[in-house]
Design a protein around this motif. Structure first.
Motif, PDB file in Angstrom:
ATOM      1  N   ASP A  21       0.856  -1.182   0.000  1.00 22.68           N
ATOM      2  CA  ASP A  21       0.000   0.000   0.000  1.00 22.68           C
ATOM      3  C   ASP A  21       0.897   1.239   0.000  1.00 22.68           C
ATOM      4  O   ASP A  21       2.036   1.187   0.479  1.00 22.68           O
ATOM      5  CB  ASP A  21      -0.891   0.017   1.247  1.00 22.68           C
ATOM      6  N   PRO A  22       0.394   2.369  -0.498  1.00 29.15           N
ATOM      7  CA  PRO A  22       1.213   3.586  -0.530  1.00 29.15           C
ATOM      8  C   PRO A  22       1.622   4.046   0.875  1.00 29.15           C
ATOM      9  O   PRO A  22       0.866   3.911   1.832  1.00 29.15           O
ATOM     10  CB  PRO A  22       0.286   4.620  -1.180  1.00 29.15           C
ATOM     11  N   THR A 109       5.284   3.264  -3.087  1.00 30.06           N
ATOM     12  CA  THR A 109       4.948   1.850  -2.938  1.00 30.06           C
ATOM     13  C   THR A 109       6.221   1.062  -3.222  1.00 30.06           C
ATOM     14  O   THR A 109       7.171   1.580  -3.816  1.00 30.06           O
ATOM     15  CB  THR A 109       3.847   1.402  -3.924  1.00 30.06           C
TER      16      THR A 109
END
Length: 153
Positions: A21-22, A109
């Motif tokens: 996930d970012p 990411t």
């Protein structure tokens, strides 16, 4: 003669894990990390100094990329197929290849690939290559780490 068995599944060599996930790089995280690594670079602490140097915000110390890589490493360490017992891990090597500096405000990411699994007697050496990308899917950094997983002798 005793047979030695690799403590890491060699079949995970070449396996790519899904992107993380970012992670939004925060200004205070950059500063905290810079303090932790004893940086004296004003660009790591002072927004105005960083902007005068041509950056949008404070610049992370080069080794800050490990914070992003760590998220990918957690994925592989939790993978039962890899069979890596973290309690037996010793960090062997760490390298970074930067395409550009990481700056506060970056949304990053990472995607990890198991580059190699080698048996050394009862031990295994596992090398991971983690690509770190920005929000535009541009490569920011490649983090390469090698872990030694101790086996029973």
């Amino acid at each position: 003669m005793q047979q030695t068995i690799s403590v890491v599944n060699p079949n995970v060599q070449g396996k790519k894990y899904p992107p993380t996930d970012p992670y939004l790089v925060g200004r205070e995280k950059v500063r905290e990390f810079a303090h932790a690594v004893k940086s004296t670079n004003a660009n790591n602490f002072d927004v105005f100094a960083a902007q005068a140097a041509g950056y949008d915000d404070v610049v992370a110390a080069p080794t800050f990329a490990v914070v992003i890589q760590e998220r990918s490493l957690a994925t592989v360490l939790a993978d039962p197929e890899a069979a890596i017992d973290f309690s037996r891990v010793v960090h062997g090597d760490q390298r970074f290849i930067h395409e550009r500096p990481i700056v506060a405000g970056d949304e990053l990411t990472s995607q990890l690939e198991v580059a190699s699994v080698k048996s050394l007697g009862a031990h295994s050496m596992v090398t991971f290559e983690t690509k770190i990308y920005d929000v535009d899917n541009q490569l920011v950094c490649t983090a390469i780490s090698t872990l030694v997983v101790r086996g029973d002798e």
